[in-house]
Design a protein around this motif. Structure first.
Motif, PDB file in Angstrom:
ATOM      1  N   GLY A  30       0.799  -1.225   0.000  1.00  0.00           N
ATOM      2  CA  GLY A  30       0.000   0.000   0.000  1.00  0.00           C
ATOM      3  C   GLY A  30       0.825   1.265   0.000  1.00  0.00           C
ATOM      4  N   TYR A  31       2.134   1.113   0.232  1.00  0.00           N
ATOM      5  CA  TYR A  31       3.011   2.279   0.299  1.00  0.00           C
ATOM      6  C   TYR A  31       4.263   2.043  -0.541  1.00  0.00           C
ATOM      7  CZ  TYR A  31       0.094   3.293   4.373  1.00  0.00           C
ATOM      8  OH  TYR A  31      -0.969   3.519   5.203  1.00  0.00           O
ATOM      9  N   GLU A  32       4.801   3.133  -1.069  1.00  0.00           N
ATOM     10  CA  GLU A  32       6.064   3.077  -1.811  1.00  0.00           C
ATOM     11  C   GLU A  32       7.091   3.888  -1.044  1.00  0.00           C
ATOM     12  OE1 GLU A  32       7.970   5.108  -5.779  1.00  0.00           O
ATOM     13  OE2 GLU A  32       5.845   4.587  -5.798  1.00  0.00           O
ATOM     14  N   LEU A  33       8.236   3.299  -0.758  1.00  0.00           N
ATOM     15  CA  LEU A  33       9.271   4.005  -0.022  1.00  0.00           C
ATOM     16  C   LEU A  33      10.033   4.931  -0.968  1.00  0.00           C
ATOM     17  CD1 LEU A  33      10.576   4.368   2.748  1.00  0.00           C
ATOM     18  CD2 LEU A  33      12.169   2.529   2.168  1.00  0.00           C
ATOM     19  N   HIS A  34       9.849   6.215  -0.782  1.00  0.00           N
ATOM     20  CA  HIS A  34      10.516   7.236  -1.583  1.00  0.00           C
ATOM     21  C   HIS A  34      12.014   7.229  -1.314  1.00  0.00           C
ATOM     22  CE1 HIS A  34      11.967  11.385  -2.308  1.00  0.00           C
ATOM     23  NE2 HIS A  34      11.037  11.483  -3.222  1.00  0.00           N
ATOM     24  N   GLY A  35      12.390   6.958  -0.057  1.00  0.00           N
ATOM     25  CA  GLY A  35      13.797   6.902   0.316  1.00  0.00           C
ATOM     26  C   GLY A  35      13.966   7.048   1.815  1.00  0.00           C
ATOM     27  N   VAL A  36      15.125   6.600   2.309  1.00  0.00           N
ATOM     28  CA  VAL A  36      15.477   6.780   3.718  1.00  0.00           C
ATOM     29  C   VAL A  36      16.680   7.724   3.745  1.00  0.00           C
ATOM     30  CG1 VAL A  36      16.169   5.673   5.868  1.00  0.00           C
ATOM     31  CG2 VAL A  36      14.678   4.450   4.264  1.00  0.00           C
ATOM     32  N   TYR A  37      16.557   8.823   4.463  1.00  0.00           N
ATOM     33  CA  TYR A  37      17.573   9.867   4.460  1.00  0.00           C
ATOM     34  C   TYR A  37      18.116  10.093   5.870  1.00  0.00           C
ATOM     35  CZ  TYR A  37      15.284  10.640  -0.018  1.00  0.00           C
ATOM     36  OH  TYR A  37      14.742  10.451  -1.265  1.00  0.00           O
ATOM     37  N   LYS A  38      19.319  10.615   5.944  1.00  0.00           N
ATOM     38  CA  LYS A  38      19.963  10.846   7.235  1.00  0.00           C
ATOM     39  C   LYS A  38      19.773  12.276   7.732  1.00  0.00           C
ATOM     40  CE  LYS A  38      21.635   6.695   7.278  1.00  0.00           C
ATOM     41  NZ  LYS A  38      20.809   6.217   6.157  1.00  0.00           N
ATOM     42  N   SER A  39      19.304  13.168   6.843  1.00  0.00           N
ATOM     43  CA  SER A  39      19.185  14.577   7.211  1.00  0.00           C
ATOM     44  C   SER A  39      18.064  15.240   6.411  1.00  0.00           C
ATOM     45  CB  SER A  39      20.495  15.323   6.920  1.00  0.00           C
ATOM     46  OG  SER A  39      20.745  15.354   5.517  1.00  0.00           O
ATOM     47  N   VAL A  40      17.632  16.396   6.912  1.00  0.00           N
ATOM     48  CA  VAL A  40      16.639  17.194   6.198  1.00  0.00           C
ATOM     49  C   VAL A  40      17.188  17.605   4.837  1.00  0.00           C
ATOM     50  CG1 VAL A  40      15.434  19.426   6.199  1.00  0.00           C
ATOM     51  CG2 VAL A  40      15.503  18.036   8.289  1.00  0.00           C
ATOM     52  N   GLN A  41      18.467  18.013   4.830  1.00  0.00           N
ATOM     53  CA  GLN A  41      19.098  18.440   3.573  1.00  0.00           C
ATOM     54  C   GLN A  41      19.094  17.315   2.542  1.00  0.00           C
ATOM     55  OE1 GLN A  41      20.256  18.794   6.699  1.00  0.00           O
ATOM     56  NE2 GLN A  41      21.753  20.468   6.865  1.00  0.00           N
ATOM     57  N   GLY A  42      19.302  16.087   2.997  1.00  0.00           N
ATOM     58  CA  GLY A  42      19.325  14.947   2.088  1.00  0.00           C
ATOM     59  C   GLY A  42      18.006  14.763   1.367  1.00  0.00           C
ATOM     60  N   LEU A  43      16.908  14.905   2.097  1.00  0.00           N
ATOM     61  CA  LEU A  43      15.597  14.773   1.466  1.00  0.00           C
ATOM     62  C   LEU A  43      15.310  15.963   0.554  1.00  0.00           C
ATOM     63  CD1 LEU A  43      12.846  13.516   0.987  1.00  0.00           C
ATOM     64  CD2 LEU A  43      12.068  14.502   3.146  1.00  0.00           C
ATOM     65  N   LEU A  44      15.638  17.167   1.025  1.00  0.00           N
ATOM     66  CA  LEU A  44      15.364  18.362   0.220  1.00  0.00           C
ATOM     67  C   LEU A  44      16.072  18.313  -1.125  1.00  0.00           C
ATOM     68  CD1 LEU A  44      15.579  21.166   2.955  1.00  0.00           C
ATOM     69  CD2 LEU A  44      13.523  20.362   1.793  1.00  0.00           C
ATOM     70  N   SER A  45      17.269  17.737  -1.158  1.00  0.00           N
ATOM     71  CA  SER A  45      18.023  17.670  -2.409  1.00  0.00           C
ATOM     72  C   SER A  45      17.371  16.746  -3.432  1.00  0.00           C
ATOM     73  CB  SER A  45      19.462  17.206  -2.146  1.00  0.00           C
ATOM     74  OG  SER A  45      19.470  15.859  -1.696  1.00  0.00           O
ATOM     75  N   SER A  46      16.470  15.865  -2.977  1.00  0.00           N
ATOM     76  CA  SER A  46      15.791  14.937  -3.891  1.00  0.00           C
ATOM     77  C   SER A  46      14.442  15.460  -4.358  1.00  0.00           C
ATOM     78  CB  SER A  46      15.599  13.575  -3.213  1.00  0.00           C
ATOM     79  OG  SER A  46      14.531  13.639  -2.282  1.00  0.00           O
ATOM     80  N   PHE A  47      14.031  16.603  -3.830  1.00  0.00           N
ATOM     81  CA  PHE A  47      12.700  17.119  -4.133  1.00  0.00           C
ATOM     82  C   PHE A  47      12.518  17.535  -5.588  1.00  0.00           C
ATOM     83  CE2 PHE A  47      10.273  18.493  -0.062  1.00  0.00           C
ATOM     84  CZ  PHE A  47      10.338  17.194   0.384  1.00  0.00           C
TER      85      PHE A  47
END
Length: 214
Positions: A30-47
């Protein structure tokens, strides 16, 4: 009919949990894992490539904290749902998370069942609160206690703010009306007011200050 699969992004600086998160989501279609990140910056860079539907974020991180990260996430997409998590069941932290725009709060360590129950609640109802967190929030608003007053005065204040008359307060506390009057006069002196309406207004102002400082 194909249902929409929600994309989930996780931010957690505990690297030991990375494979656990990936296992959890590999077992749930039911869910797709977009990614596991170590920091806020890490996720923001993938946006730039794609947006998750829900972010599960550790509240206390090095660099930009998860709480401060809420500003960045919601600026990118105001429809994002952010589920905060922390080992601390602390009202100040919970309050700050919701003030910044969080949609839920979980206490770590998480089990698979608790995690997916929270995601389902968030998806269906727009908010996810576990019992312990909800209880903490409710207690913070139900408890009226003013440091400058005695225990008996606080009891009288509680009843006074609920609309009880002097006689009703006396009956509830098993004291005489004159004793209630004595305590209320002391309350007026401490508040520097001369009437019940002034006292109630002053008490409301004090309570708001206490909640804002919590």
């Amino acid at each position: 009919m194909k249902t929409n699969i929600l994309k989930i992004a996780i931010i957690d600086n505990d690297e030991a949990l990375d494979p656990i998160y990936r296992l959890y989501f590999s077992e749930n279609v039911g869910y797709e894992l977009h990614g596991v990140y170590k920091s806020v910056q890490g996720l923001l860079s993938s946006f730039g490539r794609s947006y998750p539907d829900i972010i599960i974020c550790e509240a206390q991180l090095n660099g930009i904290s998860g709480i401060d990260g809420l500003d960045y996430f919601l600026r990118k997409n105001e429809d994002l749902k952010v589920l905060m998590m922390s080992k601390k069941n602390d009202f100040k932290l919970i309050k700050e998370a919701f003030k910044k725009g969080a949609s839920g709060y979980l206490i770590k360590p998480l089990t698979k069942e608790r995690l997916f129950n929270a995601l389902e609640a968030l998806h269906l109802h727009g908010v996810a609160l576990e019992h312990d967190v909800a209880k903490k929030i409710i207690n913070s608003f139900q408890t009226k206690s003013f440091d400058s007053f005695s225990r008996k005065e606080n009891q009288i204040i509680e009843l006074l703010t609920q609309g009880f008359t002097y006689k009703m307060i006396a009956d509830r506390l098993c004291v005489t009306p004159s004793a209630v009057n004595f305590h209320i006069q002391n309350i007026y002196v401490k508040l520097n007011v001369n009437s019940k309406s002034e006292a109630l207004q002053k008490l409301k102002e004090i309570e708001i200050r206490q909640l804002n400082a919590a």
